[in-house]
Design a protein around this motif. Structure first.
Motif, mmCIF file in Angstrom:
data_model
loop_
_atom_site.group_PDB
_atom_site.id
_atom_site.type_symbol
_atom_site.label_atom_id
_atom_site.label_comp_id
_atom_site.label_asym_id
_atom_site.label_seq_id
_atom_site.Cartn_x
_atom_site.Cartn_y
_atom_site.Cartn_z
ATOM 1 N N ALA A 217 0.838 -1.203 0.000
ATOM 2 C CA ALA A 217 0.000 0.000 0.000
ATOM 3 C C ALA A 217 0.872 1.251 0.000
ATOM 4 N N ALA A 218 0.250 2.391 -0.239
ATOM 5 C CA ALA A 218 0.954 3.672 -0.254
ATOM 6 C C ALA A 218 0.007 4.759 0.204
ATOM 7 N N ILE A 219 0.517 5.982 0.285
ATOM 8 C CA ILE A 219 -0.319 7.100 0.716
ATOM 9 C C ILE A 219 -1.549 7.205 -0.195
ATOM 10 N N LEU A 220 -2.693 7.406 0.387
ATOM 11 C CA LEU A 220 -4.000 7.502 -0.263
ATOM 12 C C LEU A 220 -4.543 6.146 -0.702
ATOM 13 N N VAL A 221 -3.757 5.046 -0.477
ATOM 14 C CA VAL A 221 -4.172 3.759 -1.018
ATOM 15 C C VAL A 221 -3.948 2.603 -0.054
ATOM 16 N N ALA A 222 -4.207 2.824 1.218
ATOM 17 C CA ALA A 222 -4.009 1.735 2.168
ATOM 18 C C ALA A 222 -5.039 0.635 1.974
ATOM 19 N N GLY A 223 -6.119 0.934 1.249
ATOM 20 C CA GLY A 223 -7.134 -0.072 1.021
ATOM 21 C C GLY A 223 -6.676 -1.137 0.041
ATOM 22 N N LEU A 224 -6.797 -2.396 0.418
ATOM 23 C CA LEU A 224 -6.452 -3.525 -0.435
ATOM 24 C C LEU A 224 -7.564 -4.549 -0.303
ATOM 25 N N ARG A 225 -8.122 -4.975 -1.420
ATOM 26 C CA ARG A 225 -9.222 -5.926 -1.405
ATOM 27 C C ARG A 225 -8.822 -7.191 -2.159
ATOM 28 N N LEU A 226 -9.129 -8.348 -1.570
ATOM 29 C CA LEU A 226 -8.826 -9.632 -2.188
ATOM 30 C C LEU A 226 -10.136 -10.367 -2.428
ATOM 31 N N GLY A 227 -10.519 -10.483 -3.675
ATOM 32 C CA GLY A 227 -11.816 -11.041 -4.009
ATOM 33 C C GLY A 227 -11.945 -12.532 -3.773
ATOM 34 N N PHE A 228 -10.839 -13.261 -3.644
ATOM 35 C CA PHE A 228 -10.917 -14.712 -3.476
ATOM 36 C C PHE A 228 -11.093 -15.136 -2.022
ATOM 37 N N LEU A 229 -10.986 -14.179 -1.070
ATOM 38 C CA LEU A 229 -11.197 -14.523 0.330
ATOM 39 C C LEU A 229 -12.685 -14.689 0.613
ATOM 40 N N PRO A 230 -13.039 -15.512 1.601
ATOM 41 C CA PRO A 230 -14.452 -15.668 1.953
ATOM 42 C C PRO A 230 -15.083 -14.325 2.310
ATOM 43 N N GLY A 256 -7.699 -9.205 -6.889
ATOM 44 C CA GLY A 256 -8.066 -8.129 -5.977
ATOM 45 C C GLY A 256 -7.743 -6.792 -6.598
ATOM 46 N N TRP A 257 -7.761 -5.740 -5.771
ATOM 47 C CA TRP A 257 -7.493 -4.411 -6.302
ATOM 48 C C TRP A 257 -6.988 -3.477 -5.215
ATOM 49 N N PHE A 258 -6.235 -2.466 -5.661
ATOM 50 C CA PHE A 258 -5.838 -1.337 -4.827
ATOM 51 C C PHE A 258 -6.891 -0.251 -5.008
ATOM 52 N N GLU A 259 -6.898 0.699 -4.094
ATOM 53 C CA GLU A 259 -7.856 1.789 -4.219
ATOM 54 C C GLU A 259 -7.186 3.086 -4.650
#
Length: 299
Positions: A217-230, A256-259
């Motif tokens: 992650a980085a500044i403005l983008v601490a959000g990380l989503r993993l679509g394969f997790l339950p 998944g994706w970064f924000e």
């Protein structure tokens, strides 16, 4: 011989570049990074039409953004534009089973061979693989002598990442950390930057080999989503514990994706080699060849 005037112009130009780097570093790293990141997470989700339109227009003004390959043509918010999906066929996947593809659109940064447990951050500056992996010495040893590639996603790029090969996810581990900017200016100034930032360690099994992806992650983008997790699993609530996983994904499937924009470090064991035509600064698209797997029968 360089003339006095030419030498003076060069020194002034170098000083100007230095001042610009100082300003960039000040604006993106000396402000309260967590506070700015939380604010951006809130602001980018505002769906009021005027806020949305001005935000997206400003983003496109300052970043190289191409929305022509997006699945949608209109977005309810800036956040929705950041995490946009692609229309079918927008990223052809190299189907050769001997090839590991880039998991994301990116600019290739430091890359090479993992030696003595170290990776290059930027010219002249190294960091510890074990530290990047949150102290997992066994996993670090599994990659000793292998290949690595640093993939930097800019703010305007497509932000989702995908399976680099047919794979099984063996485990996921979230590591809490800071949100330093990950641009080249910060990489030159912040020692072991990737080991300081929030990140996830995705341990994968690919054709019998252990391959690891580390989204940072980085500044403005601490959000990380993993679509394969339950559904309902929140990475930040795992307190750094590895999550066993049995998800199977085909090559090119979304992971998944970064924000916003960030970095993915790809770690491969001995026998994997970077594609010979790639060099630092190369722009990659998700699905393009990144590494070649070991020949059949090789360790």
């Amino acid at each position: 011989m360089m003339t006095v005037s030419a030498g003076s112009r060069l020194r002034r130009a170098l000083a100007q570049v230095g001042a610009q780097e100082d300003l960039n570093f000040l604006l993106t790293n000396r402000l309260p990074r967590r506070l700015a990141t939380r604010f951006m997470g809130w602001f980018s989700r505002i769906e009021q039409p005027l806020v949305r339109d001005v935000s997206i227009a400003t983003w496109r003004l300052f970043c190289d953004v191409d929305l022509s390959d997006a699945a949608e043509t209109r977005f309810p918010s800036l956040h929705a534009a950041f995490v946009r999906a692609l229309r079918p066929g927008a990223r052809p996947i190299a189907r050769d089973p001997t090839v590991l593809v880039s998991p994301s659109d990116a600019i290739l940064g430091a890359h090479g061979r993992i030696e003595a447990g170290r990776l290059l951050q930027i010219k002249g500056l190294y960091y510890s693989l074990s530290d990047l992996l949150g102290g997992d010495a066994d996993l670090a040893r599994a990659h000793e002598g292998g290949a690595y590639a640093t993939l930097r996603l800019t703010a305007g790029m497509y932000h989702r990442f995908h399976a680099p090969h047919d794979l099984r996810v063996e485990s996921v581990r979230h590591i809490w950390g800071d949100t330093w900017n990950v641009n080249p200016i910060a990489l030159k100034r912040v020692e072991s930057l990737f080991c300081r930032n929030e990140r996830a360690v995705l341990r994968l099994r690919i054709a019998g080999h252990t391959v690891t992806l580390v989204p940072v992650a980085a500044i403005l983008v601490a959000g990380l989503r993993l679509g394969f997790l339950p559904e309902g699993v929140a990475l930040r609530r795992t307190a750094g514990r590895p999550l066993p996983c049995t998800a199977r994904l085909e090559k090119g499937a979304e992971m998944g994706w970064f924000e916003h924009g960030s970095t993915i470090v790809v770690l491969a064991p001995p026998g994997f080699t970077l594609m010979p035509d790639l060099q630092e600064g190369t722009r990659l698209r998700m699905g393009e060849p990144l590494m070649r797997l070991p020949e059949r029968g090789a360790p």
